[in-house]
Each structure stands twice: as C-alpha cells, then as structure tokens.
Design a protein around this motif. Structure first.
Motif, PDB file in Angstrom:
ATOM      1  N   THR A   3       0.819  -1.215   0.000  1.00 23.39           N
ATOM      2  CA  THR A   3       0.000   0.000   0.000  1.00 23.39           C
ATOM      3  C   THR A   3       0.849   1.259   0.000  1.00 23.39           C
ATOM      4  O   THR A   3       0.578   2.196  -0.747  1.00 23.39           O
ATOM      5  CB  THR A   3      -0.938   0.006   1.222  1.00 23.39           C
ATOM      6  N   GLY A   4       1.865   1.310   0.824  1.00 22.58           N
ATOM      7  CA  GLY A   4       2.728   2.488   0.886  1.00 22.58           C
ATOM      8  C   GLY A   4       3.413   2.763  -0.426  1.00 22.58           C
ATOM      9  O   GLY A   4       3.508   3.912  -0.871  1.00 22.58           O
ATOM     10  N   TYR A   5       3.891   1.709  -1.072  1.00 20.68           N
ATOM     11  CA  TYR A   5       4.550   1.876  -2.369  1.00 20.68           C
ATOM     12  C   TYR A   5       3.570   2.346  -3.435  1.00 20.68           C
ATOM     13  O   TYR A   5       3.913   3.168  -4.281  1.00 20.68           O
ATOM     14  CB  TYR A   5       5.208   0.572  -2.808  1.00 20.68           C
ATOM     15  N   VAL A   6       2.354   1.841  -3.409  1.00 18.40           N
ATOM     16  CA  VAL A   6       1.336   2.250  -4.382  1.00 18.40           C
ATOM     17  C   VAL A   6       1.052   3.731  -4.241  1.00 18.40           C
ATOM     18  O   VAL A   6       1.023   4.474  -5.226  1.00 18.40           O
ATOM     19  CB  VAL A   6       0.042   1.426  -4.214  1.00 18.40           C
ATOM     20  N   VAL A   7       0.850   4.185  -3.021  1.00 17.52           N
ATOM     21  CA  VAL A   7       0.512   5.590  -2.787  1.00 17.52           C
ATOM     22  C   VAL A   7       1.678   6.502  -3.152  1.00 17.52           C
ATOM     23  O   VAL A   7       1.503   7.509  -3.849  1.00 17.52           O
ATOM     24  CB  VAL A   7       0.069   5.795  -1.320  1.00 17.52           C
ATOM     25  N   GLY A  55       2.013  -1.858 -11.207  1.00 14.47           N
ATOM     26  CA  GLY A  55       2.478  -3.178 -10.803  1.00 14.47           C
ATOM     27  C   GLY A  55       2.282  -3.420  -9.316  1.00 14.47           C
ATOM     28  O   GLY A  55       1.837  -4.492  -8.899  1.00 14.47           O
ATOM     29  N   PHE A  56       2.603  -2.409  -8.520  1.00 16.92           N
ATOM     30  CA  PHE A  56       2.353  -2.536  -7.087  1.00 16.92           C
ATOM     31  C   PHE A  56       0.862  -2.595  -6.788  1.00 16.92           C
ATOM     32  O   PHE A  56       0.422  -3.290  -5.873  1.00 16.92           O
ATOM     33  CB  PHE A  56       3.003  -1.389  -6.313  1.00 16.92           C
ATOM     34  N   ALA A  57       0.054  -1.858  -7.576  1.00 19.27           N
ATOM     35  CA  ALA A  57      -1.399  -1.906  -7.389  1.00 19.27           C
ATOM     36  C   ALA A  57      -1.939  -3.292  -7.713  1.00 19.27           C
ATOM     37  O   ALA A  57      -2.803  -3.810  -7.004  1.00 19.27           O
ATOM     38  CB  ALA A  57      -2.074  -0.852  -8.259  1.00 19.27           C
ATOM     39  N   CYS A  58      -1.435  -3.899  -8.779  1.00 20.25           N
ATOM     40  CA  CYS A  58      -1.870  -5.259  -9.120  1.00 20.25           C
ATOM     41  C   CYS A  58      -1.449  -6.257  -8.046  1.00 20.25           C
ATOM     42  O   CYS A  58      -2.177  -7.196  -7.735  1.00 20.25           O
ATOM     43  CB  CYS A  58      -1.308  -5.668 -10.479  1.00 20.25           C
ATOM     44  N   LYS A  59      -0.265  -6.044  -7.477  1.00 26.58           N
ATOM     45  CA  LYS A  59       0.179  -6.898  -6.379  1.00 26.58           C
ATOM     46  C   LYS A  59      -0.739  -6.732  -5.172  1.00 26.58           C
ATOM     47  O   LYS A  59      -1.073  -7.708  -4.503  1.00 26.58           O
ATOM     48  CB  LYS A  59       1.625  -6.556  -6.005  1.00 26.58           C
ATOM     49  N   GLU A  60      -1.161  -5.500  -4.916  1.00 30.13           N
ATOM     50  CA  GLU A  60      -2.070  -5.242  -3.806  1.00 30.13           C
ATOM     51  C   GLU A  60      -3.430  -5.904  -4.054  1.00 30.13           C
ATOM     52  O   GLU A  60      -4.040  -6.438  -3.132  1.00 30.13           O
ATOM     53  CB  GLU A  60      -2.246  -3.729  -3.630  1.00 30.13           C
ATOM     54  N   ILE A  61      -3.898  -5.889  -5.288  1.00 27.37           N
ATOM     55  CA  ILE A  61      -5.156  -6.565  -5.617  1.00 27.37           C
ATOM     56  C   ILE A  61      -5.006  -8.068  -5.397  1.00 27.37           C
ATOM     57  O   ILE A  61      -5.906  -8.729  -4.888  1.00 27.37           O
ATOM     58  CB  ILE A  61      -5.575  -6.254  -7.066  1.00 27.37           C
ATOM     59  N   GLU A  62      -3.850  -8.610  -5.767  1.00 27.34           N
ATOM     60  CA  GLU A  62      -3.600 -10.048  -5.590  1.00 27.34           C
ATOM     61  C   GLU A  62      -3.592 -10.429  -4.115  1.00 27.34           C
ATOM     62  O   GLU A  62      -4.118 -11.469  -3.726  1.00 27.34           O
ATOM     63  CB  GLU A  62      -2.269 -10.427  -6.236  1.00 27.34           C
ATOM     64  N   ILE A  63      -3.001  -9.576  -3.273  1.00 24.26           N
ATOM     65  CA  ILE A  63      -2.976  -9.839  -1.833  1.00 24.26           C
ATOM     66  C   ILE A  63      -4.387  -9.790  -1.274  1.00 24.26           C
ATOM     67  O   ILE A  63      -4.776 -10.605  -0.450  1.00 24.26           O
ATOM     68  CB  ILE A  63      -2.054  -8.825  -1.111  1.00 24.26           C
ATOM     69  N   GLY A  64      -5.178  -8.808  -1.742  1.00 22.66           N
ATOM     70  CA  GLY A  64      -6.579  -8.732  -1.357  1.00 22.66           C
ATOM     71  C   GLY A  64      -6.865  -7.996  -0.068  1.00 22.66           C
ATOM     72  O   GLY A  64      -7.939  -8.123   0.483  1.00 22.66           O
ATOM     73  N   TRP A  65      -5.931  -7.202   0.433  1.00 22.09           N
ATOM     74  CA  TRP A  65      -6.140  -6.492   1.689  1.00 22.09           C
ATOM     75  C   TRP A  65      -6.424  -5.016   1.472  1.00 22.09           C
ATOM     76  O   TRP A  65      -6.031  -4.184   2.254  1.00 22.09           O
ATOM     77  CB  TRP A  65      -4.882  -6.604   2.547  1.00 22.09           C
ATOM     78  N   SER A  66      -7.104  -4.633   0.414  1.00 18.84           N
ATOM     79  CA  SER A  66      -7.272  -3.215   0.129  1.00 18.84           C
ATOM     80  C   SER A  66      -8.715  -2.779   0.366  1.00 18.84           C
ATOM     81  O   SER A  66      -9.655  -3.521   0.137  1.00 18.84           O
ATOM     82  CB  SER A  66      -6.865  -2.910  -1.313  1.00 18.84           C
ATOM     83  N   ARG A  71      -8.781   0.605  -3.767  1.00 16.40           N
ATOM     84  CA  ARG A  71      -9.243  -0.046  -4.998  1.00 16.40           C
ATOM     85  C   ARG A  71      -9.552   0.990  -6.069  1.00 16.40           C
ATOM     86  O   ARG A  71      -9.290   0.765  -7.244  1.00 16.40           O
ATOM     87  CB  ARG A  71     -10.449  -0.921  -4.741  1.00 16.40           C
ATOM     88  N   ALA A  72     -10.114   2.135  -5.673  1.00 15.03           N
ATOM     89  CA  ALA A  72     -10.374   3.212  -6.632  1.00 15.03           C
ATOM     90  C   ALA A  72      -9.061   3.753  -7.192  1.00 15.03           C
ATOM     91  O   ALA A  72      -8.948   4.002  -8.398  1.00 15.03           O
ATOM     92  CB  ALA A  72     -11.175   4.326  -5.981  1.00 15.03           C
ATOM     93  N   LEU A  73      -8.051   3.927  -6.326  1.00 15.31           N
ATOM     94  CA  LEU A  73      -6.737   4.375  -6.784  1.00 15.31           C
ATOM     95  C   LEU A  73      -6.125   3.365  -7.740  1.00 15.31           C
ATOM     96  O   LEU A  73      -5.532   3.742  -8.755  1.00 15.31           O
ATOM     97  CB  LEU A  73      -5.816   4.616  -5.586  1.00 15.31           C
ATOM     98  N   GLU A  74      -6.266   2.099  -7.448  1.00 17.64           N
ATOM     99  CA  GLU A  74      -5.735   1.053  -8.319  1.00 17.64           C
ATOM    100  C   GLU A  74      -6.430   1.067  -9.676  1.00 17.64           C
ATOM    101  O   GLU A  74      -5.784   0.933 -10.715  1.00 17.64           O
ATOM    102  CB  GLU A  74      -5.887  -0.303  -7.648  1.00 17.64           C
ATOM    103  N   ALA A  75      -7.736   1.264  -9.687  1.00 12.17           N
ATOM    104  CA  ALA A  75      -8.475   1.324 -10.950  1.00 12.17           C
ATOM    105  C   ALA A  75      -8.061   2.546 -11.772  1.00 12.17           C
ATOM    106  O   ALA A  75      -7.908   2.461 -12.998  1.00 12.17           O
ATOM    107  CB  ALA A  75      -9.966   1.357 -10.678  1.00 12.17           C
ATOM    108  N   VAL A  76      -7.853   3.667 -11.095  1.00 14.63           N
ATOM    109  CA  VAL A  76      -7.406   4.872 -11.792  1.00 14.63           C
ATOM    110  C   VAL A  76      -6.008   4.660 -12.371  1.00 14.63           C
ATOM    111  O   VAL A  76      -5.721   5.072 -13.509  1.00 14.63           O
ATOM    112  CB  VAL A  76      -7.456   6.092 -10.845  1.00 14.63           C
TER     113      VAL A  76
END
Length: 106
Positions: A3-7, A55-66, A71-76
C-alpha cells in the motif's frame, strides 16, 4: 503489503505526469523533431513510473487487503497507464510522420 509503495509511486507519477503534460503540450505545439523527441522521452519516463505504480497496485489486488479507496486508486492507475500508452503512441506516430517528410515543419 504494498500500500505504501502504491501511494508514494502514484503521487510521484502524478506529479511527473502533470509536468510532462505541460511541457509535452508546449513541445508538441512547436512540432519539430527536437521538441517531439523531448516530449517522447518525458512521456516514456512518466509511463514507466505509472507502470511501476500499477504493478504494485496489481500486487495489492492479488494480496486482497485493500479498502474501497485504495481499490479506486488502483483502478485509476490501470486506466491512466492505458491512456498514457495511447498518448505515447501518438507522439511516436508524429515523430515518424515528421521524419518521413524531411524533418522540418509539417
């Protein structure tokens, strides 16, 4: 968790993308070879930062703890990376067209 890396990377990609957009519009408006190459290089840097964040967002989706906000940030991020790819292709097409017609103004 990523999460920190994604943000952090999405904020960095956003700032770099904003400055690239401003300078890229100026470079594309002048429409000569050196300015289009500069716009192409800066768009490639922005796109690579966005892909890294995606890539980090996709990893976060794979982990499933978001949560829903993340999830909105990942979609954007996923949507923006596709639109940046389209813009990069347009700039490269302009460079190819410019080089085909002799390197001057078209």
């Amino acid at each position: 968790m990523a999460t920190g890396y994604v943000v952090i990377l999405s904020l960095l990609a956003g700032v770099v993308g904003f400055t690239t957009s401003i300078t890229g519009m100026s470079n594309a408006a002048q429409w000569d070879a050196s300015n289009l190459y500069a716009a192409s290089a800066s768009s490639l840097i922005t796109w690579s930062l966005t892909l890294l964040a995606m890539g980090f967002a996709c990893k976060e989706i794979e982990i499933g703890w978001s949560g829903t906000t993340l999830r909105a940030l990942e979609a954007v991020l996923i949507t923006v990376s596709g639109s940046q790819l389209f813009g990069m292709i347009a700039i490269h097409a302009g460079i190819e067209e410019l080089s085909r017609y002799g390197g001057g103004r078209v």
